[in-house]
Design a protein around this motif. Structure first.
Motif, PDB file in Angstrom:
ATOM      1  N   GLU A 141       0.816  -1.212   0.000  1.00 21.33           N
ATOM      2  CA  GLU A 141       0.000   0.000   0.000  1.00 21.33           C
ATOM      3  C   GLU A 141       0.854   1.268   0.000  1.00 21.33           C
ATOM      4  O   GLU A 141       0.357   2.341  -0.363  1.00 21.33           O
ATOM      5  N   ARG A 142       2.121   1.159   0.382  1.00 21.46           N
ATOM      6  CA  ARG A 142       3.008   2.323   0.446  1.00 21.46           C
ATOM      7  C   ARG A 142       4.073   2.287  -0.640  1.00 21.46           C
ATOM      8  O   ARG A 142       4.953   3.153  -0.678  1.00 21.46           O
ATOM      9  N   VAL A 143       4.012   1.290  -1.520  1.00 21.47           N
ATOM     10  CA  VAL A 143       5.026   1.115  -2.558  1.00 21.47           C
ATOM     11  C   VAL A 143       4.395   1.310  -3.935  1.00 21.47           C
ATOM     12  O   VAL A 143       3.316   0.785  -4.208  1.00 21.47           O
ATOM     13  N   ARG A 144       5.049   2.090  -4.781  1.00 26.45           N
ATOM     14  CA  ARG A 144       4.643   2.266  -6.174  1.00 26.45           C
ATOM     15  C   ARG A 144       5.713   1.619  -7.048  1.00 26.45           C
ATOM     16  O   ARG A 144       6.883   2.017  -6.999  1.00 26.45           O
ATOM     17  N   VAL A 145       5.312   0.633  -7.818  1.00 25.51           N
ATOM     18  CA  VAL A 145       6.238  -0.162  -8.625  1.00 25.51           C
ATOM     19  C   VAL A 145       5.886  -0.021 -10.091  1.00 25.51           C
ATOM     20  O   VAL A 145       4.704   0.019 -10.450  1.00 25.51           O
ATOM     21  N   VAL A 146       6.899   0.075 -10.964  1.00 27.86           N
ATOM     22  CA  VAL A 146       6.696  -0.130 -12.393  1.00 27.86           C
ATOM     23  C   VAL A 146       7.492  -1.364 -12.809  1.00 27.86           C
ATOM     24  O   VAL A 146       8.545  -1.657 -12.249  1.00 27.86           O
ATOM     25  N   LEU A 147       6.977  -2.090 -13.782  1.00 32.38           N
ATOM     26  CA  LEU A 147       7.602  -3.342 -14.183  1.00 32.38           C
ATOM     27  C   LEU A 147       8.815  -3.112 -15.069  1.00 32.38           C
ATOM     28  O   LEU A 147       8.789  -2.272 -15.972  1.00 32.38           O
ATOM     29  N   GLY A 148       9.869  -3.892 -14.820  1.00 31.63           N
ATOM     30  CA  GLY A 148      11.056  -3.886 -15.659  1.00 31.63           C
ATOM     31  C   GLY A 148      11.180  -5.189 -16.424  1.00 31.63           C
ATOM     32  O   GLY A 148      10.375  -6.114 -16.271  1.00 31.63           O
ATOM     33  N   ASN A 149      12.210  -5.284 -17.240  1.00 30.69           N
ATOM     34  CA  ASN A 149      12.398  -6.478 -18.059  1.00 30.69           C
ATOM     35  C   ASN A 149      12.604  -7.736 -17.210  1.00 30.69           C
ATOM     36  O   ASN A 149      12.112  -8.816 -17.545  1.00 30.69           O
ATOM     37  N   HIS A 150      13.301  -7.611 -16.072  1.00 24.23           N
ATOM     38  CA  HIS A 150      13.496  -8.782 -15.225  1.00 24.23           C
ATOM     39  C   HIS A 150      12.203  -9.186 -14.506  1.00 24.23           C
ATOM     40  O   HIS A 150      12.008 -10.366 -14.194  1.00 24.23           O
ATOM     41  N   ASP A 151      11.330  -8.236 -14.268  1.00 22.06           N
ATOM     42  CA  ASP A 151      10.038  -8.553 -13.672  1.00 22.06           C
ATOM     43  C   ASP A 151       9.155  -9.296 -14.672  1.00 22.06           C
ATOM     44  O   ASP A 151       8.463 -10.254 -14.310  1.00 22.06           O
ATOM     45  N   PHE A 152       9.172  -8.868 -15.937  1.00 24.44           N
ATOM     46  CA  PHE A 152       8.458  -9.610 -16.978  1.00 24.44           C
ATOM     47  C   PHE A 152       9.015 -11.025 -17.103  1.00 24.44           C
ATOM     48  O   PHE A 152       8.259 -11.995 -17.259  1.00 24.44           O
ATOM     49  N   TYR A 153      10.334 -11.133 -17.041  1.00 24.49           N
ATOM     50  CA  TYR A 153      10.957 -12.450 -17.120  1.00 24.49           C
ATOM     51  C   TYR A 153      10.521 -13.331 -15.946  1.00 24.49           C
ATOM     52  O   TYR A 153      10.213 -14.524 -16.128  1.00 24.49           O
ATOM     53  N   ALA A 154      10.466 -12.768 -14.745  1.00 22.69           N
ATOM     54  CA  ALA A 154      10.026 -13.538 -13.578  1.00 22.69           C
ATOM     55  C   ALA A 154       8.586 -14.009 -13.749  1.00 22.69           C
ATOM     56  O   ALA A 154       8.250 -15.155 -13.400  1.00 22.69           O
ATOM     57  N   LEU A 155       7.728 -13.160 -14.283  1.00 21.95           N
ATOM     58  CA  LEU A 155       6.346 -13.567 -14.539  1.00 21.95           C
ATOM     59  C   LEU A 155       6.290 -14.691 -15.569  1.00 21.95           C
ATOM     60  O   LEU A 155       5.498 -15.633 -15.431  1.00 21.95           O
ATOM     61  N   ALA A 156       7.118 -14.599 -16.601  1.00 24.28           N
ATOM     62  CA  ALA A 156       7.149 -15.645 -17.625  1.00 24.28           C
ATOM     63  C   ALA A 156       7.664 -16.963 -17.047  1.00 24.28           C
ATOM     64  O   ALA A 156       7.174 -18.044 -17.400  1.00 24.28           O
ATOM     65  N   ARG A 157       8.656 -16.901 -16.171  1.00 28.11           N
ATOM     66  CA  ARG A 157       9.162 -18.115 -15.514  1.00 28.11           C
ATOM     67  C   ARG A 157       8.072 -18.732 -14.638  1.00 28.11           C
ATOM     68  O   ARG A 157       7.858 -19.954 -14.657  1.00 28.11           O
ATOM     69  N   TRP A 158       7.372 -17.908 -13.877  1.00 25.21           N
ATOM     70  CA  TRP A 158       6.301 -18.391 -12.999  1.00 25.21           C
ATOM     71  C   TRP A 158       5.184 -19.043 -13.809  1.00 25.21           C
ATOM     72  O   TRP A 158       4.620 -20.060 -13.406  1.00 25.21           O
ATOM     73  N   ALA A 159       4.888 -18.474 -14.968  1.00 31.93           N
ATOM     74  CA  ALA A 159       3.823 -18.988 -15.822  1.00 31.93           C
ATOM     75  C   ALA A 159       4.261 -20.173 -16.669  1.00 31.93           C
ATOM     76  O   ALA A 159       3.449 -20.751 -17.397  1.00 31.93           O
ATOM     77  N   GLY A 160       5.536 -20.549 -16.597  1.00 30.57           N
ATOM     78  CA  GLY A 160       6.036 -21.668 -17.380  1.00 30.57           C
ATOM     79  C   GLY A 160       6.198 -21.368 -18.853  1.00 30.57           C
ATOM     80  O   GLY A 160       6.203 -22.286 -19.689  1.00 30.57           O
ATOM     81  N   ILE A 161       6.388 -20.088 -19.196  1.00 33.18           N
ATOM     82  CA  ILE A 161       6.463 -19.679 -20.597  1.00 33.18           C
ATOM     83  C   ILE A 161       7.885 -19.722 -21.135  1.00 33.18           C
ATOM     84  O   ILE A 161       8.102 -19.964 -22.323  1.00 33.18           O
ATOM     85  N   THR A 162       8.868 -19.510 -20.277  1.00 34.04           N
ATOM     86  CA  THR A 162      10.254 -19.503 -20.724  1.00 34.04           C
ATOM     87  C   THR A 162      11.121 -20.288 -19.745  1.00 34.04           C
ATOM     88  O   THR A 162      10.857 -20.257 -18.530  1.00 34.04           O
ATOM     89  N   PRO A 163      12.132 -20.990 -20.217  1.00 32.86           N
ATOM     90  CA  PRO A 163      13.019 -21.723 -19.302  1.00 32.86           C
ATOM     91  C   PRO A 163      13.987 -20.777 -18.601  1.00 32.86           C
ATOM     92  O   PRO A 163      14.148 -19.619 -18.994  1.00 32.86           O
ATOM     93  N   ALA A 164      14.648 -21.302 -17.585  1.00 31.13           N
ATOM     94  CA  ALA A 164      15.604 -20.497 -16.830  1.00 31.13           C
ATOM     95  C   ALA A 164      16.829 -20.175 -17.673  1.00 31.13           C
ATOM     96  O   ALA A 164      17.338 -21.025 -18.398  1.00 31.13           O
ATOM     97  N   LYS A 165      17.278 -18.932 -17.580  1.00 35.84           N
ATOM     98  CA  LYS A 165      18.541 -18.534 -18.184  1.00 35.84           C
ATOM     99  C   LYS A 165      19.690 -18.884 -17.235  1.00 35.84           C
ATOM    100  O   LYS A 165      19.482 -19.139 -16.041  1.00 35.84           O
ATOM    101  N   LYS A 166      20.903 -18.857 -17.776  1.00 31.74           N
ATOM    102  CA  LYS A 166      22.075 -19.201 -16.971  1.00 31.74           C
ATOM    103  C   LYS A 166      22.230 -18.267 -15.777  1.00 31.74           C
ATOM    104  O   LYS A 166      22.668 -18.690 -14.691  1.00 31.74           O
ATOM    105  N   SER A 167      21.878 -16.988 -15.951  1.00 39.16           N
ATOM    106  CA  SER A 167      22.047 -15.997 -14.876  1.00 39.16           C
ATOM    107  C   SER A 167      20.846 -15.932 -13.932  1.00 39.16           C
ATOM    108  O   SER A 167      20.807 -15.093 -13.035  1.00 39.16           O
ATOM    109  N   ASP A 168      19.872 -16.794 -14.115  1.00 36.82           N
ATOM    110  CA  ASP A 168      18.644 -16.804 -13.316  1.00 36.82           C
ATOM    111  C   ASP A 168      18.955 -17.121 -11.855  1.00 36.82           C
ATOM    112  O   ASP A 168      19.655 -18.090 -11.550  1.00 36.82           O
ATOM    113  N   THR A 169      18.423 -16.301 -10.926  1.00 39.70           N
ATOM    114  CA  THR A 169      18.548 -16.588  -9.496  1.00 39.70           C
ATOM    115  C   THR A 169      17.167 -16.620  -8.835  1.00 39.70           C
ATOM    116  O   THR A 169      17.018 -16.236  -7.677  1.00 39.70           O
ATOM    117  N   LEU A 170      16.159 -17.087  -9.567  1.00 40.33           N
ATOM    118  CA  LEU A 170      14.773 -17.032  -9.101  1.00 40.33           C
ATOM    119  C   LEU A 170      14.301 -18.317  -8.429  1.00 40.33           C
ATOM    120  O   LEU A 170      13.131 -18.409  -8.049  1.00 40.33           O
TER     121      LEU A 170
END
Length: 279
Positions: free
Chosen positions: A58-87
């Motif tokens: 409620e006190r945080v305002r966030v805008v999405l970045g490229n790594h946030d889109f990537y995290a959503l895609a990983r969660w949704a099973g849309i893309t495999p993990a990259k080598k640098s992934d720490t999720l």
């Protein structure tokens, strides 16, 4: 007096984030925190960081970045993990669905007319004033919030984004272009041709220029807070706060208090969690 702070890319670097909050005296009950995207990935503590932010949503305002889109895609099973992934720890956490649904509900653009600041992760097209940019951000957000959002996410990963708005032949290409501008753009020509690769285009001295230079040449109003460009580093200009100072690469995490007549900058040093690659 309640304070409003903006902060650059966190990328799962919880310890520097906590240290900088202590330095600025952030009080979540009264203060507000703006975060310029890339909350997660590459740093070691994405799960701890997102949990803290979620408790303060409620006190945080966030805008999405490229790594946030990537995290959503990983969660949704849309893309495999990259080598640098720490999720891995984030995605395995019992609360991951709550966190990711909150992230999915976040915007690509946040504007406060009273403060006069607009926050985006990477860039705004130089031909778009703030109202036009908001319309493009709304188009992406509506698709991301829709019940068919996984189909939309798959379409983002299906093909590269066009390099110019004029080259978008259909709505899928338009959406790829919008997401690329808001979350990945750095360099653009005067005619609106973007360079998407991580490496700088060879002709930066002539046609290609930083997006914000082109934006301020064309748009007489609008003050921008952004992140994404760690190699550019902290930039403080009359209409620009570029706050990605390379925390995950071992440099600094930067914040700015933005509720006064002039922004006040704060920084803390960061350990190196990843090897620089122009991100």
């Amino acid at each position: 007096m309640n304070a409003i702070y903006a902060m650059g890319d966190l990328q799962g670097c919880y310890a520097p984030f906590s240290a900088l909050l202590e330095q600025i005296g952030f009080t979540p009950q009264t203060d507000q925190l703006w975060l310029a995207g890339d909350l997660v990935n590459r740093g070691p503590d994405s799960h701890v960081l997102i949990n803290r932010l979620y408790t303060w949503h409620e006190r945080v305002r966030v805008v999405l970045g490229n790594h946030d889109f990537y995290a959503l895609a990983r969660w949704a099973g849309i893309t495999p993990a990259k080598k640098s992934d720490t999720l891995a720890l984030l995605l395995a956490d019992p609360q991951v669905d709550e966190w990711m649904e909150w992230l999915r509900s976040s915007p690509l653009l946040h504007t406060d007319p009273q403060l006069g600041w607009t926050m985006v992760h990477a860039a705004i097209h130089p031909d778009w004033d703030i109202a036009t940019a908001q319309g493009h951000a709304d188009a992406v957000e509506n698709a991301l919030h829709d019940r068919h959002w996984r189909r939309f996410m798959r379409s983002l990963w299906a093909a590269p984004a066009p390099n110019r708005w004029q080259d978008c032949r259909n709505e899928e290409e338009a959406q790829r272009f919008r997401v690329a501008v808001f979350t990945r753009a750095r360099y653009v020509t005067a005619k609106g041709f973007f360079s998407w690769p991580n490496t700088p285009p060879k002709d930066t001295a002539h046609e290609f220029a930083p997006w914000h230079q082109r934006f301020f040449e064309k748009q007489s109003s609008g003050a921008i807070i952004c992140g994404h460009w760690a190699t550019q580093g902290l930039l403080v200009q009359p209409r620009l706060l570029a706050l990605d100072s390379g925390c995950v690469w071992g440099r600094q995490l930067s914040a700015a208090r933005i509720d006064g007549t002039e922004p006040v900058i704060y920084q803390t040093s960061c350990p190196m969690f990843a090897q620089p690659d122009n991100k």
